[in-house]
Every structure is written in structure tokens, then in C-alpha cells.
Enzyme design. Structure first.
Site, mmCIF file in Angstrom:
data_model
loop_
_atom_site.group_PDB
_atom_site.id
_atom_site.type_symbol
_atom_site.label_atom_id
_atom_site.label_comp_id
_atom_site.label_asym_id
_atom_site.label_seq_id
_atom_site.Cartn_x
_atom_site.Cartn_y
_atom_site.Cartn_z
ATOM 1 N N HIS A 131 0.868 -1.181 0.000
ATOM 2 C CA HIS A 131 0.000 0.000 0.000
ATOM 3 C C HIS A 131 0.906 1.234 0.000
ATOM 4 C CE1 HIS A 131 -3.185 -2.734 1.177
ATOM 5 N NE2 HIS A 131 -4.068 -1.753 1.271
ATOM 6 N N GLU A 151 -1.604 6.215 -1.260
ATOM 7 C CA GLU A 151 -3.003 6.398 -0.860
ATOM 8 C C GLU A 151 -3.004 7.616 0.078
ATOM 9 O OE1 GLU A 151 -4.600 3.395 1.797
ATOM 10 O OE2 GLU A 151 -6.677 3.861 1.297
ATOM 11 N N ASP A 160 -12.316 -2.829 0.759
ATOM 12 C CA ASP A 160 -13.091 -3.296 1.927
ATOM 13 C C ASP A 160 -14.569 -3.012 1.628
ATOM 14 O OD1 ASP A 160 -10.630 -3.568 3.800
ATOM 15 O OD2 ASP A 160 -10.502 -1.512 3.076
HETATM 16 N N1 ADE Z 1 -6.420 -2.045 5.504
HETATM 17 C C1 ADE Z 1 -7.674 -2.236 5.044
HETATM 18 N N2 ADE Z 1 -7.997 -1.295 4.144
HETATM 19 C C2 ADE Z 1 -6.914 -0.477 4.025
HETATM 20 C C3 ADE Z 1 -6.623 0.672 3.256
HETATM 21 N N3 ADE Z 1 -7.520 1.200 2.411
HETATM 22 N N4 ADE Z 1 -5.422 1.246 3.406
HETATM 23 C C4 ADE Z 1 -4.539 0.725 4.257
HETATM 24 N N5 ADE Z 1 -4.756 -0.351 5.003
HETATM 25 C C5 ADE Z 1 -5.949 -0.960 4.887
HETATM 26 ZN ZN ZN Z 2 -6.159 -1.939 0.917
#
Ligand code: ADE
Ligand code: ZN
Length: 330
Positions: A192, A195, A274
Site C-alpha cells: 500500500h 493512498e 473493503d
Molecule cells: N487495511 C484495510 N484497508 C486499508 C486501506 N484502504 N489502506 C490501508 N490499510 C488498509
Molecule cells: Zn487496501
């Protein structure tokens, strides 16, 4: 063909984050755990912002206590994904939540999830692979234990290693030991980045860690030299537009950079992250992309091919999935 029926590949889905609220509420009742703060009055998940989201996520996850709970969760998530046309899904699974990163316990959780996934594949044709994920705000030491679990169980089904959690905490390169161990065990890498962090976080993932995919990565758009580097190197972005909009990264779908990234040659894919937290499904993501950018069958096929190319599964599995995409020409 309706957008719902279009075959889809999803590369970025957190298994606990995909738990329907009713499923979590049911487990909480079974186990007499009070997690009422996790829900709004209407029964949906309740959070204010990203950091609060992470805390609600962990509270909801606290009711998942056994391998059987994870087997039931796997079944529920795969059923929902298959209902939205998903033929292949990679799920992030955290040893931290599955036995506290103890290797023997982790093996039991994994076995239970794999059996559930095999049943779902036989029933609905959906193919699942797992990406072991460490959690950034739990720190580099906990990540090492997760990486050891990943390395011990790397193979046909656990095919990747990654990191999620709070991008605001620490540096990605603090986790280099874990990524190196995972790479040596034959796992493919994603992280990740881009973001909550800006373009520098994407560079750190690509140049500092050597990932081949980036989770989100959308803030690369703020640095066009980086966008060109991603395009030239073929690094694939696991873009989750609906997640970004609900969490406030972009105000509206037509302001999301997925189209600009794609136009400049970056390989983008589409995932839900999610889904019940963000009131989305793969069908809804496709509908919003159709509405915001006029995407049609050809565009969605390109997205699916990008996902297939970047998928962390073996060549035979890819060839079978490619046949299934061919059955539904644009
Ligand atoms: N864990 C679950 N969703 C997430 C997200 N969007 N960014 C970082 N960690 C996460
Ligand atoms: Zn994620």
C-alpha cells in the site's frame, strides 16, 4: 451483457474488510463480545476518517477468533464476489489476526481458508489466492513474524506478500527485511502506497522495496515523471476508486485519477478494498466508472487483462482464466 455478469478479476481485497456487517454482528452475538461501537444505527460500519476506519476494522476483526471463523468468512466473501462476476480474487490475509503470527496456528487458519476456497471454486468457479499482509502501524518487528509465516507457507496458494495499515506510520524501508525474506521464499510483492502518502511513498515502494504492484498508488499522478516511470516499467496499480472516494481522497468519481493514469500508459486494475465499509461491490465500481468516464466493455476487458497479467498466480491458472475472459468478448 450486464456489468454485473461481466467476468472480473480482483487483486486488492482485505478478507476482514470484506466481512458483511451482519456476519460480524452474528459472530459477536455468538461469542458475547460487545462491539456495538463498530456499527451505525442502520447496521452499517461506522467510521469518521481513515485512522478511525482502521480502528473500527480492528474492533470488527476481534470477533474472528478461530480457523473455523475464517473459513466461514472466506465462504461468505467468495459467495458475494462470485455473485458480482468475480472469477479470480486475491485476498490480503494477516497472520497477526490469524493466530498472532505463530506459524503452527497460522497453518491451521490457512488450511481452513483453503478448504473453504476449494469448496467455493467447485460451487461457483471463483478462484482465490492469498497474499500475506503485514500491518504497518503494528511495526517492523511484528511484520517479521508475519513474513516468517508467509515464507513458511509460500506456494501455489499463498503467492504474495504485502503491507497495509497506516501509511503515516514509519518508513516503508523499515520493513525491507520482511520483504527480502518473502522475495527469497518466491513470493511476489505489493505494498500500500500513494493512498495517504504522496508520490515519494510510491517511489519508496517501487525503488526502495522493489514491488511489482502498488496498492492504490493513485497519488503518483502528482508527479508525472513518476507516472512515466510506472508506465515504462509496467508496475501495476491496484486502484480502489470507491474506497478513495469514501475516505475523502477525491471529492467525486469524475475527479478520480484512474483515467488520467491509464491515458498516460500506467497499467491500472479495479478493486473494492473493503467493500461493505465503502458501500461498494465490483459491480458498483464498474457502474461508477461507466458513468464517470464512459467506460464500456472494451475498457473493462483491458482492465481484466491488466489484472490477469499482474496476478500472483501460476501460468496454468492464468491460461484457464484467459479462456474464461475469451468466452465473454467485448
Ligand atoms: N487495511 C484495510 N484497508 C486499508 C486501506 N484502504 N489502506 C490501508 N490499510 C488498509
Ligand atoms: Zn487496501
Amino acid at each position: 451483457m450486464s456489468l454485473k455478469d461481466l467476468p472480473k478479476l480482483e487483486l486488492h481485497l482485505h478478507i476482514e474488510g470484506a466481512a458483511p456487517p451482519a456476519f460480524i454482528r452474528g459472530l459477536a452475538q455468538e461469542k458475547s463480545v460487545d462491539i456495538s461501537r463498530v456499527f451505525k444505527e442502520d447496521g452499517s460500519y461506522d467510521f469518521r476518517d481513515f485512522v478511525h476506519f482502521l480502528s473500527v476494522y480492528e474492533a470488527a476483526t476481534s470477533v474472528l477468533k478461530t480457523p473455523d471463523d475464517y473459513a466461514r468468512l472466506t465462504t461468505a466473501v467468495l459467495e458475494e464476489s462470485a455473485a458480482h462476476g468475480v472469477i479470480y480474487t486475491e485476498m490480503f490475509i494477516s497472520p497477526d489476526f490469524c493466530g498472532g503470527s505463530d506459524v503452527a496456528a497460522w497453518r491451521e487458519y490457512l488450511h481452513a481458508m483453503q478448504e473453504a476456497a476449494a469448496r467455493a471454486e467447485a460451487k461457483d468457479g471463483i478462484v482465490m489466492r492469498g497474499i500475506v499482509t503485514c500491518i504497518r502501524h503494528f511495526g517492523p518487528e511484528k511484520a517479521k513474524a508475519s513474513a516468517l509465516c508467509a515464507a513458511e507457507t509460500a506456494g501455489d496458494w499463498i503467492t504474495g506478500f504485502g503491507i497495509g495499515g497506516d501509511e503515516g506510520k514509519g518508513k516503508l524501508t523499515d520493513f525491507a527485511w520482511s520483504f527480502d525474506l518473502a522475495r527469497e521464499a518466491g513470493l511476489q510483492l505489493t505494498a500500500h502506497a500513494g493512498e495517504w502518502g504522496g508520490p515519494a511513498s510510491v517511489r519508496e515502494a517501487v525503488d526502495g522495496i522493489g514491488v511489482v504492484r502498488v496498492g492504490h498508488g493513485v497519488r503518483a499522478i502528482e508527479d508525472l515523471a513518476l507516472v512515466d516511470q510506472l508506465a515504462e516499467s509496467g508496475v501495476t496499480l491496484e486502484v480502489c476508486p470507491g474506497s478513495n472516494i469514501v475516505l475523502g481522497l477525491y471529492p467525486k468519481w469524475d475527479r478520480h485519477p484512474i483515467q488520467a493514469l491509464r491515458e498516460r500508459g500506467v497499467k491500472v486494475t479495479v478493486s473494492t478494498d473493503d467493500p461493505p465499509f465503502f458501500h461498494t461491490t465490483m459491480t458498483r465500481e464498474y457502474e461508477q466508472l461507466e458513468r464517470a468516464f464512459g467506460w464500456g466493455a472494451e475498457d473493462f476487458l483491458e482492465i481484466s487483462r491488466n489484472a490477469l497479467d499482474a496476478a500472483f498466480c501460476d501460468g496454468d491458472t492464468k491460461a484457464k482464466l484467459a479462456e474464461r475472459l475469451k468466452d465473454h468478448p467485448a
